[in-house]
Design an enzyme around this catalytic site. Sequence first.
Site, mmCIF file in Angstrom:
data_model
loop_
_atom_site.group_PDB
_atom_site.id
_atom_site.type_symbol
_atom_site.label_atom_id
_atom_site.label_comp_id
_atom_site.label_asym_id
_atom_site.label_seq_id
_atom_site.Cartn_x
_atom_site.Cartn_y
_atom_site.Cartn_z
ATOM 1 N N LYS A 1 0.641 -1.228 -0.044
ATOM 2 C CA LYS A 1 -0.142 -0.486 -0.200
ATOM 3 C C LYS A 1 0.645 1.228 0.374
ATOM 4 O O LYS A 1 1.229 1.895 -0.585
ATOM 5 C CB LYS A 1 -0.754 -0.130 1.180
ATOM 6 C CG LYS A 1 -1.571 1.164 1.394
ATOM 7 C CD LYS A 1 -2.537 1.454 -0.160
ATOM 8 C CE LYS A 1 -3.619 3.063 0.265
ATOM 9 N NZ LYS A 1 -3.884 3.068 -0.671
ATOM 10 N N CYS B 1 -3.157 10.867 0.328
ATOM 11 C CA CYS B 1 -1.995 9.402 0.369
ATOM 12 C C CYS B 1 -0.869 10.112 0.802
ATOM 13 O O CYS B 1 -0.291 9.477 1.096
ATOM 14 C CB CYS B 1 -3.091 8.435 -1.221
ATOM 15 S SG CYS B 1 -4.572 8.745 -0.354
HETATM 16 N N1 SAJ Z 1 -0.440 15.298 -9.765
HETATM 17 C C1 SAJ Z 1 0.422 15.466 -9.815
HETATM 18 N N2 SAJ Z 1 1.245 15.123 -11.244
HETATM 19 C C2 SAJ Z 1 0.716 13.706 -11.712
HETATM 20 C C3 SAJ Z 1 -0.417 13.323 -10.988
HETATM 21 C C4 SAJ Z 1 -1.525 14.243 -9.544
HETATM 22 O O1 SAJ Z 1 1.368 16.381 -10.342
HETATM 23 O O2 SAJ Z 1 0.120 13.322 -12.723
HETATM 24 C C5 SAJ Z 1 -1.467 15.630 -7.873
HETATM 25 C C6 SAJ Z 1 -1.881 15.749 -8.227
HETATM 26 O O3 SAJ Z 1 -2.405 17.731 -8.838
HETATM 27 C C7 SAJ Z 1 -2.313 16.174 -6.602
HETATM 28 C C8 SAJ Z 1 -1.642 14.502 -6.116
HETATM 29 O O4 SAJ Z 1 -0.719 14.764 -6.857
HETATM 30 O O5 SAJ Z 1 -2.461 16.979 -6.560
HETATM 31 C C9 SAJ Z 1 -1.911 13.450 -5.773
HETATM 32 O O6 SAJ Z 1 -3.145 13.068 -6.638
HETATM 33 P P1 SAJ Z 1 -3.244 11.910 -7.851
HETATM 34 O O7 SAJ Z 1 -3.915 11.780 -9.029
HETATM 35 O O8 SAJ Z 1 -3.037 10.985 -7.171
HETATM 36 O O9 SAJ Z 1 -4.719 11.559 -6.326
HETATM 37 P P2 SAJ Z 1 -5.138 10.709 -5.142
HETATM 38 O O10 SAJ Z 1 -4.286 11.799 -3.588
HETATM 39 O O11 SAJ Z 1 -6.895 11.120 -4.506
HETATM 40 O O12 SAJ Z 1 -4.530 9.679 -5.003
HETATM 41 C C10 SAJ Z 1 -4.833 8.024 -4.825
HETATM 42 C C11 SAJ Z 1 -4.727 6.883 -4.609
HETATM 43 N N3 SAJ Z 1 -5.288 6.234 -4.477
HETATM 44 C C12 SAJ Z 1 -5.042 5.602 -3.092
HETATM 45 O O13 SAJ Z 1 -4.338 5.562 -2.305
HETATM 46 C C13 SAJ Z 1 -5.756 4.948 -2.584
HETATM 47 C C14 SAJ Z 1 -3.623 6.866 -6.335
HETATM 48 O O14 SAJ Z 1 -2.523 5.549 -5.530
HETATM 49 C C15 SAJ Z 1 -4.442 6.820 -7.006
HETATM 50 O O15 SAJ Z 1 -3.500 6.114 -8.052
HETATM 51 C C16 SAJ Z 1 -5.223 7.600 -7.158
HETATM 52 O O16 SAJ Z 1 -6.090 8.453 -6.455
HETATM 53 C C17 SAJ Z 1 -6.437 7.811 -8.545
HETATM 54 O O17 SAJ Z 1 -5.623 8.499 -9.717
HETATM 55 O O18 SAJ Z 1 -7.230 7.069 -8.239
#
Ligand code: SAJ
Length: 432
Positions: free
Chosen positions: A211, A265
């Site tokens: 995880k 996360c």
């Molecule tokens: N972000 C970037 N660049 C990227 C992707 C994201 O800067 O390429 C930033 C986003 O703007 C945000 C942060 O990172 O501020 C997190 O974004 P995220 O897409 O990872 O969203 P989270 O935080 O909700 O991540 C969750 C995580 N799921 C769990 O922990 C169960 C992650 O593992 C998943 O990949 C993501 O959701 C998802 O895409 O579903």
Amino acid sequence: MFKNIVVVGMGYVGIPVAVEFARVGFDVIGINRSRPKVDMINNAECPIKGNEPELPELLTKVVKEGKLKATQEFSVCKDADAILIAVQTPFNVEEMKPKYESLESAVRDVGRNLSNGTLVIIESTIAPTTMEKVVKPILEKESGLKAGEEFYLGNCPERVTPGKLLKNIRELNRAVGGINEQTRERMIELYKHIVKAELYPTNCLTAEVVKTAENAYRDVQIAFANEIAMICSKFGIDVFEVRELVNKCPYRDMHLPGAGVGGHCLPKDSWLLTYGIGDKYDPKMLKLGREINDNMPFQMLELIEAGLTEVGIDKDKSTVSIMGLAYLEESDDIRNSPAFSILDGVKKMGARYYLHDPFVEEFNGEEITKDIDEVIKNSDCIVIVTAHDVYRQMKIGELKEKMKGNVIIDGRNVFNKTECKENGFIYRGIGK
Ligand code: SAJ
């Protein structure tokens, strides 16, 4: 084998999983510390706001059918066949350790009400070794029962994401960490009622590492993209063009550089993994990834200062508007949002400021202006922090007419640099 299920922690993880088990016919009781949430659920109202397909309607249905109810009393655990614990496990970066108060309190109360033969599962994200060093000892001490023999113990880390809570529970594969073979079999027997994807049996420690590693992986991937963005900025080329061409190469998946990494996360899971390994190993790359990502809001502040300097406006006489407070596009969730550090920096400049976000209603008590035209017509500089659709739909021509000044700082590649320049804007963007 299972009939009565208790879910401890009525939050983003606990509510959807409780609803899903109730939907497929189990008798489910949700335990929550706070009375208001308990009352909301028993009134068949979903405490989770934001766009969660199916969840509010399903919660209403199963509560009215009497398949789900909520309480503050842990005594209901005595009659449970399975108890899932899904409480928050934040990380204290200053002290570099997890804040386990909620987890330990929940585990203690479950232990005090644990019956022989019950299956206890931790769904919260925890640092590796927490099952062995924290959860198991408390449960055995409080219950007087032996884990693996007189009760079953495992951890099945959640993979929920705001906006896709039910979808992820049903469709994502999961690691099923059990203390022994019998436990793993019972866990799979239970979860297969609601998980239509694969369930991979393993041990507790492996499930803890899976995880935290899966999110550390994403955090480091984003840090890589941010590092390449900084290099492209110095070269004066567009990182998004570089990214597009890099990803034309097989087995490449360069992520998106941006204004920073927020959420519940990614900002903590690398630290949980680091905390778990302790002094056995120094995860340099994980820590560097966090450092690079946490620095992006300060890169944004440098771009703001450079943009204002270029147009000859003193920072303390300027009006800077932060567009996007949520950590993720089309979300109202502000946890660990990059906007917090950016706002602090803008305040330190002595600038006047507006905050805009179509979804967020509360941001440290700051005034949030919902009328985007009012914000734009008063702004010397607009700063895109979150890629909400409303910003992507803005037309440069309209912006030129309405905006007081002409500085655009783009943290999420929302605007086209050439188009901005052709319309007389001073444009600076992460990696562009
Ligand atoms: N972000 C970037 N660049 C990227 C992707 C994201 O800067 O390429 C930033 C986003 O703007 C945000 C942060 O990172 O501020 C997190 O974004 P995220 O897409 O990872 O969203 P989270 O935080 O909700 O991540 C969750 C995580 N799921 C769990 O922990 C169960 C992650 O593992 C998943 O990949 C993501 O959701 C998802 O895409 O579903």
